[in-house]
Design an enzyme around this catalytic site. Structure first.
Site, PDB file in Angstrom:
ATOM      1  N   GLY A  98       0.803  -1.227   0.000  1.00  0.00           N
ATOM      2  CA  GLY A  98       0.000   0.000   0.000  1.00  0.00           C
ATOM      3  C   GLY A  98       0.830   1.267   0.000  1.00  0.00           C
ATOM      4  O   GLY A  98       0.344   2.339   0.339  1.00  0.00           O
TER       5      GLY A  98
ATOM      6  N   HIS B   5       9.913   6.071   4.336  1.00  0.00           N
ATOM      7  CA  HIS B   5       9.459   6.739   5.555  1.00  0.00           C
ATOM      8  C   HIS B   5       8.875   5.694   6.493  1.00  0.00           C
ATOM      9  O   HIS B   5       8.402   4.641   6.075  1.00  0.00           O
ATOM     10  CB  HIS B   5       8.407   7.806   5.240  1.00  0.00           C
ATOM     11  CG  HIS B   5       7.248   7.283   4.454  1.00  0.00           C
ATOM     12  ND1 HIS B   5       7.316   7.078   3.089  1.00  0.00           N
ATOM     13  CD2 HIS B   5       6.011   6.892   4.831  1.00  0.00           C
ATOM     14  CE1 HIS B   5       6.162   6.599   2.664  1.00  0.00           C
ATOM     15  NE2 HIS B   5       5.350   6.469   3.699  1.00  0.00           N
TER      16      HIS B   5
HETATM   17  P1  5GP Z   1       2.613   5.209   2.496  1.00  0.00           P
HETATM   18  O1  5GP Z   1       3.405   5.654   1.297  1.00  0.00           O
HETATM   19  O2  5GP Z   1       3.442   4.651   3.597  1.00  0.00           O
HETATM   20  O3  5GP Z   1       1.480   4.295   2.144  1.00  0.00           O
HETATM   21  O4  5GP Z   1       1.873   6.475   3.102  1.00  0.00           O
HETATM   22  C1  5GP Z   1       2.181   7.792   2.780  1.00  0.00           C
HETATM   23  C2  5GP Z   1       1.595   8.674   3.853  1.00  0.00           C
HETATM   24  O5  5GP Z   1       1.928  10.013   3.545  1.00  0.00           O
HETATM   25  C3  5GP Z   1       0.053   8.622   3.970  1.00  0.00           C
HETATM   26  O6  5GP Z   1      -0.292   8.256   5.309  1.00  0.00           O
HETATM   27  C4  5GP Z   1      -0.400  10.022   3.602  1.00  0.00           C
HETATM   28  O7  5GP Z   1      -1.488  10.462   4.391  1.00  0.00           O
HETATM   29  C5  5GP Z   1       0.847  10.853   3.847  1.00  0.00           C
HETATM   30  N1  5GP Z   1       0.968  11.987   2.961  1.00  0.00           N
HETATM   31  C6  5GP Z   1       0.765  12.006   1.628  1.00  0.00           C
HETATM   32  N2  5GP Z   1       0.991  13.235   1.127  1.00  0.00           N
HETATM   33  C7  5GP Z   1       1.356  14.011   2.184  1.00  0.00           C
HETATM   34  C8  5GP Z   1       1.731  15.387   2.299  1.00  0.00           C
HETATM   35  O8  5GP Z   1       1.770  16.151   1.331  1.00  0.00           O
HETATM   36  N3  5GP Z   1       2.039  15.827   3.544  1.00  0.00           N
HETATM   37  C9  5GP Z   1       2.011  15.016   4.636  1.00  0.00           C
HETATM   38  N4  5GP Z   1       2.325  15.555   5.813  1.00  0.00           N
HETATM   39  N5  5GP Z   1       1.659  13.710   4.569  1.00  0.00           N
HETATM   40  C10 5GP Z   1       1.345  13.218   3.347  1.00  0.00           C
END
Ligand code: 5GP
Length: 115
Positions: free
Chosen positions: A92, A99
């Protein structure tokens, strides 16, 4: 996958609520939190995925885990927290910049996989 918004946040091109920053790491609040505390811990150096970490970078990865624990204690998450890395399509993963999600601030459910 969406574009690497985290590099843009690190470079100051996009805003974010910063929790912590030093030369190596940036920690921001997730824009769409799923727990009272939901931070994203990222190395500033761009790695798309865990497989991109060479031996010389392992310290940077370990440092992110140590930083997570330090911040959690400093910011009052004394009863615990959860760390998650989403990897690849099945994991996902949305943002292609490695991160670690730090979740806490409430008793998290045992079930971390939803059907
Ligand atoms: P993953 O890639 O682990 O699935 O999740 C990426 C995370 O980054 C998500 O929980 C989403 O809400 C967060 N996210 C996406 N775009 C941004 C952004 O522009 N700023 C911040 N602070 N979080 C973000």
């Amino acid at each position: 996958m969406i574009s690497d918004v985290f590099c843009k946040i690190i470079n100051g091109e996009l805003p974010a609520e910063r929790v912590f920053e030093d030369d190596d790491y940036l920690v921001v609040k997730d824009i769409n939190p799923v727990a009272p505390v939901h931070w994203l811990i990222m190395p500033k150096k761009h790695f798309e995925k865990l497989d991109d970490f060479g031996k010389k970078d392992v310290e940077l990865l370990g440092g992110a885990l140590r930083l997570a624990d330090k911040l959690a204690h400093e910011r009052g998450l004394l009863k615990g927290y959860r760390l998650i890395i989403n990897e690849g399509e099945d994991g996902g993963k949305l943002v292609p910049h490695l991160h670690i999600h730090l979740l806490g601030g409430k008793r998290l459910g045992q079930k971390i996989v939803q059907d």
